[in-house]
Write a protein that holds these residues in place. Structure first.
Motif, PDB file in Angstrom:
ATOM      1  N   PRO A 514       0.824  -1.231   0.000  1.00  0.00           N
ATOM      2  CA  PRO A 514       0.000   0.000   0.000  1.00  0.00           C
ATOM      3  C   PRO A 514       0.851   1.271   0.000  1.00  0.00           C
ATOM      4  CG  PRO A 514      -0.911  -1.604   1.522  1.00  0.00           C
ATOM      5  CD  PRO A 514       0.415  -2.144   1.099  1.00  0.00           C
ATOM      6  N   HIS A 515       1.958   1.223   0.769  1.00  0.00           N
ATOM      7  CA  HIS A 515       2.858   2.381   0.769  1.00  0.00           C
ATOM      8  C   HIS A 515       3.458   2.612  -0.619  1.00  0.00           C
ATOM      9  CE1 HIS A 515       6.094   5.095   1.890  1.00  0.00           C
ATOM     10  NE2 HIS A 515       6.957   4.252   1.340  1.00  0.00           N
ATOM     11  N   LEU A 516       3.852   1.540  -1.285  1.00  0.00           N
ATOM     12  CA  LEU A 516       4.448   1.680  -2.622  1.00  0.00           C
ATOM     13  C   LEU A 516       3.437   2.241  -3.619  1.00  0.00           C
ATOM     14  CD1 LEU A 516       6.873   1.094  -4.527  1.00  0.00           C
ATOM     15  CD2 LEU A 516       5.795  -1.112  -4.996  1.00  0.00           C
ATOM     16  N   LEU A 517       2.182   1.803  -3.539  1.00  0.00           N
ATOM     17  CA  LEU A 517       1.163   2.276  -4.481  1.00  0.00           C
ATOM     18  C   LEU A 517       0.855   3.755  -4.293  1.00  0.00           C
ATOM     19  CD1 LEU A 517      -1.264  -0.772  -4.515  1.00  0.00           C
ATOM     20  CD2 LEU A 517       0.243   0.007  -6.368  1.00  0.00           C
ATOM     21  N   ARG A 518       1.100   4.284  -3.096  1.00  0.00           N
ATOM     22  CA  ARG A 518       0.965   5.733  -2.935  1.00  0.00           C
ATOM     23  C   ARG A 518       2.103   6.472  -3.621  1.00  0.00           C
ATOM     24  NH1 ARG A 518      -0.866   4.162   2.313  1.00  0.00           N
ATOM     25  NH2 ARG A 518       1.238   4.408   3.170  1.00  0.00           N
ATOM     26  N   LEU A 519       3.283   5.839  -3.691  1.00  0.00           N
ATOM     27  CA  LEU A 519       4.416   6.453  -4.397  1.00  0.00           C
ATOM     28  C   LEU A 519       4.293   6.304  -5.907  1.00  0.00           C
ATOM     29  CD1 LEU A 519       7.381   5.270  -2.130  1.00  0.00           C
ATOM     30  CD2 LEU A 519       6.167   7.450  -2.059  1.00  0.00           C
ATOM     31  N   VAL A 520       3.705   5.188  -6.346  1.00  0.00           N
ATOM     32  CA  VAL A 520       3.555   4.922  -7.792  1.00  0.00           C
ATOM     33  C   VAL A 520       2.072   4.707  -8.067  1.00  0.00           C
ATOM     34  CG1 VAL A 520       4.474   3.642  -9.747  1.00  0.00           C
ATOM     35  CG2 VAL A 520       5.768   3.716  -7.614  1.00  0.00           C
ATOM     36  N   PRO A 521       1.252   5.754  -8.001  1.00  0.00           N
ATOM     37  CA  PRO A 521      -0.191   5.568  -8.182  1.00  0.00           C
ATOM     38  C   PRO A 521      -0.528   5.228  -9.629  1.00  0.00           C
ATOM     39  CG  PRO A 521       0.328   7.897  -8.094  1.00  0.00           C
ATOM     40  CD  PRO A 521       1.607   7.170  -7.781  1.00  0.00           C
ATOM     41  N   PRO A 522      -1.590   4.448  -9.849  1.00  0.00           N
ATOM     42  CA  PRO A 522      -1.968   4.092 -11.219  1.00  0.00           C
ATOM     43  C   PRO A 522      -2.670   5.246 -11.907  1.00  0.00           C
ATOM     44  CG  PRO A 522      -3.550   3.193  -9.687  1.00  0.00           C
ATOM     45  CD  PRO A 522      -2.468   3.812  -8.843  1.00  0.00           C
ATOM     46  N   ILE A 528      -6.295  -1.420  -9.610  1.00  0.00           N
ATOM     47  CA  ILE A 528      -5.322  -2.257  -8.901  1.00  0.00           C
ATOM     48  C   ILE A 528      -6.073  -3.314  -8.093  1.00  0.00           C
ATOM     49  CG2 ILE A 528      -3.511  -2.301  -7.143  1.00  0.00           C
ATOM     50  CD1 ILE A 528      -2.568  -1.020  -9.659  1.00  0.00           C
ATOM     51  N   ASP A 529      -5.622  -4.570  -8.215  1.00  0.00           N
ATOM     52  CA  ASP A 529      -6.224  -5.683  -7.472  1.00  0.00           C
ATOM     53  C   ASP A 529      -5.113  -6.336  -6.642  1.00  0.00           C
ATOM     54  OD1 ASP A 529      -7.963  -8.794  -8.333  1.00  0.00           O
ATOM     55  OD2 ASP A 529      -7.729  -7.682  -6.461  1.00  0.00           O
ATOM     56  N   LEU A 530      -5.131  -6.134  -5.310  1.00  0.00           N
ATOM     57  CA  LEU A 530      -4.135  -6.715  -4.412  1.00  0.00           C
ATOM     58  C   LEU A 530      -4.678  -8.022  -3.829  1.00  0.00           C
ATOM     59  CD1 LEU A 530      -2.675  -3.745  -2.321  1.00  0.00           C
ATOM     60  CD2 LEU A 530      -1.468  -5.227  -3.911  1.00  0.00           C
ATOM     61  N   GLN A 531      -3.901  -9.115  -3.999  1.00  0.00           N
ATOM     62  CA  GLN A 531      -4.291 -10.423  -3.468  1.00  0.00           C
ATOM     63  C   GLN A 531      -3.118 -10.974  -2.654  1.00  0.00           C
ATOM     64  OE1 GLN A 531      -5.690 -12.975  -6.653  1.00  0.00           O
ATOM     65  NE2 GLN A 531      -7.006 -11.361  -7.533  1.00  0.00           N
ATOM     66  N   ILE A 532      -2.975 -10.459  -1.425  1.00  0.00           N
ATOM     67  CA  ILE A 532      -1.857 -10.833  -0.557  1.00  0.00           C
ATOM     68  C   ILE A 532      -2.421 -11.620   0.634  1.00  0.00           C
ATOM     69  CG2 ILE A 532       0.105  -9.993   0.776  1.00  0.00           C
ATOM     70  CD1 ILE A 532       0.203  -9.357  -2.217  1.00  0.00           C
ATOM     71  N   PRO A 533      -2.011 -12.877   0.821  1.00  0.00           N
ATOM     72  CA  PRO A 533      -2.507 -13.671   1.959  1.00  0.00           C
ATOM     73  C   PRO A 533      -2.146 -13.029   3.289  1.00  0.00           C
ATOM     74  CG  PRO A 533      -1.416 -15.061   0.331  1.00  0.00           C
ATOM     75  CD  PRO A 533      -1.133 -13.652  -0.057  1.00  0.00           C
ATOM     76  N   ALA A 534      -3.017 -13.220   4.273  1.00  0.00           N
ATOM     77  CA  ALA A 534      -2.809 -12.583   5.573  1.00  0.00           C
ATOM     78  C   ALA A 534      -1.586 -13.148   6.296  1.00  0.00           C
ATOM     79  CB  ALA A 534      -4.057 -12.756   6.436  1.00  0.00           C
ATOM     80  N   LEU A 554       5.587  -2.001 -12.072  1.00  0.00           N
ATOM     81  CA  LEU A 554       4.300  -1.306 -12.128  1.00  0.00           C
ATOM     82  C   LEU A 554       4.273  -0.265 -13.241  1.00  0.00           C
ATOM     83  CD1 LEU A 554       3.500  -0.815  -8.335  1.00  0.00           C
ATOM     84  CD2 LEU A 554       2.256  -2.247  -9.962  1.00  0.00           C
ATOM     85  N   SER A 555       5.389   0.469 -13.405  1.00  0.00           N
ATOM     86  CA  SER A 555       5.441   1.478 -14.475  1.00  0.00           C
ATOM     87  C   SER A 555       5.284   0.834 -15.841  1.00  0.00           C
ATOM     88  CB  SER A 555       6.763   2.247 -14.395  1.00  0.00           C
ATOM     89  OG  SER A 555       6.855   2.963 -13.188  1.00  0.00           O
ATOM     90  N   ASN A 556       5.955  -0.316 -16.044  1.00  0.00           N
ATOM     91  CA  ASN A 556       5.810  -1.025 -17.317  1.00  0.00           C
ATOM     92  C   ASN A 556       4.366  -1.488 -17.521  1.00  0.00           C
ATOM     93  OD1 ASN A 556       8.443  -0.662 -17.982  1.00  0.00           O
ATOM     94  ND2 ASN A 556       9.128  -2.711 -17.418  1.00  0.00           N
ATOM     95  N   ALA A 557       3.732  -1.970 -16.448  1.00  0.00           N
ATOM     96  CA  ALA A 557       2.346  -2.438 -16.559  1.00  0.00           C
ATOM     97  C   ALA A 557       1.411  -1.289 -16.928  1.00  0.00           C
ATOM     98  CB  ALA A 557       1.904  -3.074 -15.238  1.00  0.00           C
ATOM     99  N   TYR A 558       1.582  -0.113 -16.293  1.00  0.00           N
ATOM    100  CA  TYR A 558       0.737   1.044 -16.624  1.00  0.00           C
ATOM    101  C   TYR A 558       0.912   1.434 -18.090  1.00  0.00           C
ATOM    102  CZ  TYR A 558       0.529   1.686 -11.519  1.00  0.00           C
ATOM    103  OH  TYR A 558       0.346   1.525 -10.192  1.00  0.00           O
ATOM    104  N   GLN A 559       2.171   1.458 -18.554  1.00  0.00           N
ATOM    105  CA  GLN A 559       2.446   1.880 -19.930  1.00  0.00           C
ATOM    106  C   GLN A 559       1.932   0.870 -20.949  1.00  0.00           C
ATOM    107  OE1 GLN A 559       6.647   2.684 -20.138  1.00  0.00           O
ATOM    108  NE2 GLN A 559       6.583   4.140 -18.424  1.00  0.00           N
ATOM    109  N   ALA A 560       1.793  -0.380 -20.543  1.00  0.00           N
ATOM    110  CA  ALA A 560       1.298  -1.403 -21.465  1.00  0.00           C
ATOM    111  C   ALA A 560      -0.208  -1.313 -21.666  1.00  0.00           C
ATOM    112  CB  ALA A 560       1.668  -2.795 -20.944  1.00  0.00           C
ATOM    113  N   MET A 561      -0.876  -0.453 -20.887  1.00  0.00           N
ATOM    114  CA  MET A 561      -2.336  -0.312 -20.986  1.00  0.00           C
ATOM    115  C   MET A 561      -2.691   1.155 -21.221  1.00  0.00           C
ATOM    116  SD  MET A 561      -3.549  -2.907 -17.924  1.00  0.00           S
ATOM    117  CE  MET A 561      -2.633  -2.026 -16.684  1.00  0.00           C
TER     118      MET A 561
END
Length: 652
Positions: A514-522, A528-534, A554-561
């Motif tokens: 979550p901290h990283l996604l605030r630095l690199v927002p989509p 964004i779909d986060l599926q991280i086991p507890a 993440l940057s590559n993924a954003y640019q691919a769409m």
């Protein structure tokens, strides 16, 4: 005398004779004041009294209208008249004094005004302030002898002056030309109707526009030059081919300086040779030439490492006996040359020349110097690229020769040859990476300092030009955006060549992501779909490295769409390791692209230099992990990063 005043006086006189007991003195006083305001002279008052007395005698023939009794009334009226006349005279004196003081203040303001002021009556100038004399270089006597249409040339202004407007009409604001002793000057004129010496007149205020127009011209020129610098920066960074680079530089410089002759000379310090690699004379490309470092103009710039501007041919012959000539063999009247430097290294000289004198000035010299700094870096990069390409070609030729030779050997020799080939490929790969690393370090080092200067300069320009027009702000924002983009490239280059050893620590993904996604927002169109086991075990890796790895993915993924889509981040435990996957629904990749995706300088994007995934793989490997990619065209891509968990790391 008016009939009203005669009637009033007759009535007052009748009251005095026939009804003496009534209070008539107040009426006499008011009548005396009225006659003063009506501008009656003393003789007029006496005549009024005699006429009224005659009318009463006719009206009342039996009454005693003796002159003595009438004179008593006349004395009272005259006394009131005198008192009113004195009061009015004092008031007029006070008004005259105030008017004189006001006129004195007004004249002082007019005399000190920064704009020229004219007062015109019947088409003739009757007043001109000192500023108008200064603006026209005419003295007051000459100005007052001129007609307004010979001094100010504007059909709209003249039509307004000759119109039937009055002091209630709004003033006119228009452009005009002011005739001076030395020519015509563009001015802004405002004309309004006034009363001057109790007569209608026109006051014209004239403001010189020369300075304002010059400021506008300079602003337009600076805007044009900033735009050209931006185009040149983009153009020279778009190619590593030396010939194409020099052609691009000339095509961008030509509209700015319009030179009759132009050259880019490259300096070879070991042989002390000046290579006039790109020569233009009167629009035609000339044959390149090489000359020793002698006493020429170009040699002077190389030795001094300073720009040189000479504005006439006599000075050229006097100071420099050896003059370079090519093409038409003409000698320039104006010669401007600036050094191309990368740090302390001298790359060569750029020169623009004109066949007329004083064609360029210090401002042109500064602009050409700025261009030369950009071109110098581009030429240095092109040389490094050419050298790298030459070495790669030599290695490929050697590899091909070895392959042909190995085909004729026995199977055992073929196996040995294959091993040698693999070793050779590894050497080539290492040498290529070494060359790329040297090139990357050189480019990054040379870019960081100028980018810092550019960023600071943009900050200062935004501050001092905050009130300028939107076009200036647009170009400043564009420069800043490109500078920041270049700084990011420089940082990637340094990251690729100077990666530090990892400093692992325990990292929990459910807090880190979550901290990283605030630095690199989509982008807005990407979900964004986060599926991280507890109960996912924590990672044991370098936190900064992990942040860089996921930021790149993440940057590559954003640019691919580009039209939107979904990014899914999943994680699962695999023994003592953790599989972390980043998937997108973008364009996907072919097998050919996948095979080269982690190679340095390989990219399929219109922008970028192809180091992001190469850096990512290096960081993953440095932290004891591995990275894989799964992708199909039009079905998206998935990057799977396997990294050590805490237990696995403790074993090591």
């Amino acid at each position: 005398m008016t009939q009203d005043y005669l009637n009033a006086y007759t009535e007052l006189l009748e009251q005095h004779f026939l009804r003496p007991g009534e209070a008539w003195f107040e009426g006499a006083y008011r009548l005396g004041q009225t006659l003063v305001r009506a501008n009656y002279e003393l003789e007029d008052v006496v005549e009024l009294h005699d006429t009224a007395l005659q009318r009463l005698a006719q009206k009342h023939p039996d009454a005693d209208f003796t002159a003595e009794r009438g004179h008593y009334l006349l004395l009272e009226v005259l006394t009131a008249y005198a008192m009113a006349f004195k009061a009015q005279s004092e008031l007029l004196n006070l008004r005259s004094q105030a008017l004189a003081e006001s006129e004195q203040k007004y004249r002082a303001l007019v005399d000190r005004a920064h704009d020229g002021i004219l007062i015109v009556q019947d088409g003739t100038i009757i007043f001109a302030n000192p500023k108008m004399e200064e603006m026209t270089s005419y003295d007051a006597e000459t100005l007052l002898a001129m007609d307004v249409d010979s001094l100010l040339q504007s059909q709209e202004l003249l039509a307004h002056i000759n119109s039937a407007a009055d002091v209630t009409s709004p003033p006119l604001f228009t452009m005009a030309y002011l005739q001076t002793a030395i020519g015509q000057t563009p001015v802004e004129a405002s004309a309004g109707f006034i009363t001057y010496d109790r007569k209608p007149a026109v006051m014209i205020v004239v403001r010189d526009l020369t300075e304002r127009m010059e400021l506008q011209r300079r602003l337009q020129s600076r805007t044009k030059r900033l735009s050209a610098l931006n185009r040149i920066a983009g153009a020279v960074s778009a190619t590593l081919d030396l010939e194409a680079l020099l052609e691009t530089v000339y095509n961008e410089i030509q509209p700015l300086f319009q030179p009759d002759a132009f050259f880019i000379a490259l300096y070879e310090p070991e042989e002390r040779i000046i290579d006039f690699h790109f020569l233009i004379d009167e629009g035609q490309r000339a044959v390149p030439m090489r000359q020793p470092l002698d006493r020429s103009l170009t040699a002077h710039v190389i030795r001094s490492k300073q720009p040189l501007l000479i504005s006439n041919r006599d000075e050229i012959y006097a100071r420099f006996p050896h003059i370079e000539r090519w093409g038409t063999q003409k000698v320039s009247e104006t010669w401007l040359g600036v050094p191309m430097r990368v740090g302390e290294q001298l790359i060569g000289v750029i020169s623009v020349q004109a066949y007329n004198d004083h064609a360029y000035d210090d401002e042109d010299m500064e602009l050409l110097g700025t261009i030369a700094d950009q071109v110098a870096v581009a030429i240095a990069n092109a040389r490094l690229y050419a050298q790298a390409q030459k070495e790669i070609a030599q290695r490929k030729a050697a590899e091909e020769a070895l392959r042909m030779y190995s085909q004729d050997l026995e199977s055992l020799v073929a196996e040995r040859t294959k091993a040698l080939q693999e070793a050779q490929e590894q050497i080539l790969r290492q040498e290529k990476l070494a060359v790329i690393g040297q090139l990357a370090a050189s480019i990054s080092h040379e870019l960081r300092n100028p980018l810092g200067v550019i960023t600071n300069a943009i900050y200062y320009l935004k501050m001092v030009l905050s009130n300028e027009n939107e076009k200036v702000q647009e170009y400043l924002n564009l420069i800043e955006e490109q500078a920041l983009k270049t700084a990011k490239i420089a940082s990637n280059l340094l990251e690729f060549t100077r990666s530090r050893p990892p400093q692992p620590s325990t990292i929990s993904l459910d807090e880190f992501l979550p901290h990283l996604l605030r630095l690199v927002p989509p982008p807005v169109s990407v979900q964004i779909d986060l599926q991280i086991p507890a109960k996912l075990p924590p990672l044991y890796v370098d936190r900064t490295h992990l942040e860089q790895i996921l930021t790149n993915l993440l940057s590559n993924a954003y640019q691919a769409m580009p039209h939107g889509g979904r990014v899914t981040i999943t994680a699962e435990a695999a023994g003592n390791a953790v599989h972390l996957a980043v998937s997108d629904t973008g364009e996907g990749m072919t097998e050919e692209v996948i095979a080269q995706i982690f190679e340095p300088l390989f990219t399929t994007k219109a922008q970028g230099i192809g180091l992001g995934l190469a850096i990512t793989k290096n960081l993953v490997t440095a932290n004891g992990g591995r990275i894989e990619v799964q992708s199909e065209p039009d079905k998206g891509s998935t990057f799977i990063v396997t990294l050590p968990g805490v237990k696995q790391a403790n074993k090591h």
